[in-house]
Design an enzyme around this catalytic site. Structure first.
Site, PDB file in Angstrom:
ATOM      1  N   ILE A  33      42.966  43.114  41.295  1.00 59.00           N
ATOM      2  CA  ILE A  33      42.792  44.563  41.216  1.00 59.00           C
ATOM      3  C   ILE A  33      41.437  44.949  41.801  1.00 59.00           C
ATOM      4  O   ILE A  33      41.341  45.778  42.705  1.00 59.00           O
ATOM      5  CB  ILE A  33      42.886  45.057  39.756  1.00 59.00           C
ATOM      6  CG1 ILE A  33      44.237  44.705  39.150  1.00 59.00           C
ATOM      7  CG2 ILE A  33      42.657  46.572  39.684  1.00 59.00           C
ATOM      8  CD1 ILE A  33      44.318  44.975  37.663  1.00 59.00           C
ATOM      9  N   GLY A  34      40.394  44.340  41.276  1.00 57.38           N
ATOM     10  CA  GLY A  34      39.040  44.722  41.674  1.00 57.38           C
ATOM     11  C   GLY A  34      38.724  44.430  43.115  1.00 57.38           C
ATOM     12  O   GLY A  34      37.833  45.066  43.696  1.00 57.38           O
TER      13      GLY A  34
ATOM     14  N   LEU B 245      36.678  28.058  34.606  1.00 57.58           N
ATOM     15  CA  LEU B 245      35.636  27.628  35.536  1.00 57.58           C
ATOM     16  C   LEU B 245      35.806  28.376  36.850  1.00 57.58           C
ATOM     17  O   LEU B 245      36.772  28.166  37.580  1.00 57.58           O
ATOM     18  CB  LEU B 245      35.721  26.116  35.753  1.00 57.58           C
ATOM     19  CG  LEU B 245      35.765  25.264  34.469  1.00 57.58           C
ATOM     20  CD1 LEU B 245      36.063  23.810  34.807  1.00 57.58           C
ATOM     21  CD2 LEU B 245      34.451  25.389  33.713  1.00 57.58           C
ATOM     22  N   ASP B 246      34.863  29.241  37.157  1.00 61.05           N
ATOM     23  CA  ASP B 246      34.992  30.132  38.303  1.00 61.05           C
ATOM     24  C   ASP B 246      34.915  29.369  39.627  1.00 61.05           C
ATOM     25  O   ASP B 246      34.021  28.539  39.826  1.00 61.05           O
ATOM     26  CB  ASP B 246      33.866  31.183  38.252  1.00 61.05           C
ATOM     27  CG  ASP B 246      33.924  32.152  39.416  1.00 61.05           C
ATOM     28  OD1 ASP B 246      34.893  32.936  39.486  1.00 61.05           O
ATOM     29  OD2 ASP B 246      33.016  32.119  40.265  1.00 61.05           O
TER      30      ASP B 246
ATOM     31  N   GLU C 160      39.579  27.996  38.188  1.00 58.43           N
ATOM     32  CA  GLU C 160      40.017  28.903  39.252  1.00 58.43           C
ATOM     33  C   GLU C 160      39.774  28.164  40.561  1.00 58.43           C
ATOM     34  O   GLU C 160      38.639  27.781  40.854  1.00 58.43           O
ATOM     35  CB  GLU C 160      39.229  30.210  39.255  1.00 58.43           C
ATOM     36  CG  GLU C 160      39.730  31.158  40.335  1.00 58.43           C
ATOM     37  CD  GLU C 160      38.667  32.119  40.875  1.00 58.43           C
ATOM     38  OE1 GLU C 160      39.046  33.051  41.607  1.00 58.43           O
ATOM     39  OE2 GLU C 160      37.472  31.928  40.591  1.00 58.43           O
TER      40      GLU C 160
END
Length: 585
Positions: A386-387, A250-251, A288
């Site tokens: 990273i992104g 779940l973002d 998250e």
């Protein structure tokens, strides 16, 4: 247990005064019910037809808020999809519990050269070789453009055609289950993307006031919020019922603004637990969260929301700083090695302490006597970390092989649920940059400018930030699988395979008790020790060899990072940047 059953063309729309169904070459009037659900005034065939809605006097149809397919993009008509038509072969699949398992995060579009579900199936044997139990897939819902991270979705139930559409996704999950792998799907319910969002034309899906980083708050507790919540809850159940996934990530749940008596997250947990009992296999919810609040994963009977697990960025930050020495922005508080020790022993570093990045106290302590360690999902690399760097560069660029192996050792032999990010297991040289493909030039430009502004506190140089709209940002992020069998890439892969084997043979590595974790540090020499039951992890983060006292026990080396470990009587000598895992002889 299944998503709310209604007719295939029924739609909730309290805003319009007139609604017509555009289906095939026909236009069918719709009738409004007292609950603001509209139904076609005449029977309509629903087998693989394109359809949309003409709102009030509009002449251009817009998609269904509950669309299952968008074959021509998010601005065009929807297409009906029958999920029951797929011939599943996973009847013997009994699922996987999260405890003791390993997650592998991937982005379908960059995981293989083809960037499809079917192509990803060809890499499952590779994932099994490094001990992966769950494949976590970054969002696959329909977005505007040809490629995207997936977090700009506007139709939560439509699987993007770019990867193979909804049937391709069913084949993917079925293939994963045949290979013995579970699937966790990343879903986004905290905002709607900037292009193709027609939901406000139908009803109050968004709040008139308030916003998070990505746009207006979703209406979870205002007027007519019950139907908005039902859309989200039905979407959650859809992934489990129609696509047989084993879990959802779940973002950014901290961006769900909800003051309802029962928070949306708890309601998700209630309905998913009921569905799990019905289908007879574990169904997992992972949040998250930027809150560092154990209430999310505390069982409902103990006053929590009842989710299964949550991401812990504190682990990443502590490991990253220990290995790289970077202390800009939110890394600043994690400079001492005691930060890593605290994270391993207590779960969160910020558990009510002052966060210099947020400029306030942050977090809530974990009750380590009752909460199992596996409820925290950790990574040394993931798509965000990273992104969301200026160039999307991996730590591979900055660390030697021993340091990369130490990152793997801490993640896979540490106390939490480990998650790997695509390519880290072979020290992939490709970046993972932020990329979009918005057809609207103004939106593309605003995305690039907003990204720089969002991370201003990290001290980015705008000159080195790749243009998210450039095709190269997407293509450069595709994994190069030709690397796997050569040089440092092959050496790193063998490290991950070795650690995977240890997780299957050493019960201490999946022991969920915080009380069985004890750490010690030598700040001056940059030495870190972590005892896990009867095992002892020793890492030399420093630039000079270190002789480490390990007590009088008779030890043997279970694992070392490559440069070796010289085991003596009561001590082990570690080269710079090296690590080892010891067990009693």
């Amino acid at each position: 247990m299944k998503p709310t059953a209604r007719g295939p063309f029924d739609v909730w729309a309290p805003v319009p005064t007139r609604l017509r169904l555009s289906v095939g070459d026909d236009v069918v009037p719709m009738l409004r019910g007292p609950d603001h659900w509209w139904t076609p005034a005449a029977p309509v065939a629903a087998h693989e037809v394109d359809y949309g809605y003409l709102i009030d006097d509009a002449q251009t149809p817009v998609p269904d808020p509950r669309s299952r397919r968008q074959p021509s993009g998010v601005h065009e008509r929807s297409r009906t999809f029958d999920p029951a038509a797929f011939a599943w072969t996973d009847q013997s699949w009994t699922g996987r519990q999260l405890a003791g398992r390993v997650i592998y995060e991937l982005h379908v579009g960059t995981f293989t050269p083809e960037g499809t579900f079917d192509a990803a199936l060809g890499k499952l044997d590779h994932l099994k070789s490094i001990g992966v139990d769950f494949v976590e897939v970054m969002p696959v819902n329909a977005v505007n453009g040809t490629h995207n991270w997936g977090y700009d979705g506007v139709l939560w139930s439509a699987v993007t055609e770019a990867y193979g559409g909804p049937e391709g996704y069913q084949r993917f999950v079925d293939g994963c289950h045949a290979a013995g792998l579970g699937v966790i799907q990343d879903v986004v319910h905290n905002h709607l993307g900037p292009s193709g969002n027609y939901l406000p034309m139908f009803g109050p899906y968004l709040k008139a006031e308030g916003a998070n980083t990505w746009g207006s708050h979703v209406n979870l507790d205002g007027p007519d919020a019950a139907e908005v919540r039902r859309l989200i809850l039905d979407n959650v159940l859809m992934w489990f019922a129609d696509y047989h996934v084993d879990g959802l990530r779940l973002d950014a749940v901290h961006a769900l603004a909800d003051d309802s008596p029962t928070h949306l997250l708890e309601e998700m947990a209630i309905e998913v637990a009921a569905l799990s009992a019905y289908v007879g296999r574990p169904l997992t919810l992972i949040a998250e969260s930027d809150l560092n609040d154990p209430r999310l994963v505390t069982p409902r009977e103990a006053g929590g929301y009842g989710l299964d697990a949550q991401w812990s960025d504190d682990f990443h930050h502590a490991v990253h700083v220990a290995l790289t020495g970077e202390v800009a922005g939110y890394y600043a508080d994690f400079e001492p090695l005691t930060a890593l020790a605290k994270v391993c022993e207590r779960g969160f570093f910020h558990d009510g302490t002052y966060s210099s990045f947020r400029e306030r106290d942050h977090g809530v302590p974990i009750d380590t006597a009752t909460m199992p360690t596996w409820r925290l999902v950790v990574a040394s690399q993931n798509h965000d970390q990273i992104g969301n760097r200026a160039r999307g560069d991996r730590i591979t660029e900055h660390l030697d092989d021993d340091q990369l192996a130490c990152a793997a050792l801490l993640t896979l032999a540490g106390p939490f649920t480990p998650m790997l990010f695509q390519g880290e297991e072979w020290a992939a040289s490709t970046p993972f940059q932020f990329f979009t493909s918005h057809p609207e030039p103004d939106l593309g430009r605003a995305t690039a400018e907003g990204r720089i502004a969002e991370f201003e506190k990290m001290g980015w140089d705008p000159a080195v930030v790749p243009d998210p709209q450039a095709l190269s940002s997407f293509l450069d992020s595709k994994l190069d699988w030709s690397e796997v069998s050569s040089g440092r890439h092959a050496r790193m892969l063998s490290i991950y395979q070795e650690l995977a084997a240890l997780r299957r043979t050493q019960p201490a590595l999946t022991d969920p008790a915080f009380g069985h974790v004890a750490c010690a540090v030598d700040e001056q020499r940059r030495v870190f020790l972590m005892a896990r039951s009867d095992l002892l992890m020793c890492i030399n983060f420093g630039d000079a060899p270190a002789l480490v006292e390990v007590g009088e026990a008779d030890w043997r080396v279970l694992f070392h990072t490559g440069s070796g470990a010289d085991l003596g009587a009561g001590s082990v000598t570690l080269p710079p940047h090296a690590g080892t895992l010891l067990a009693p002889s």
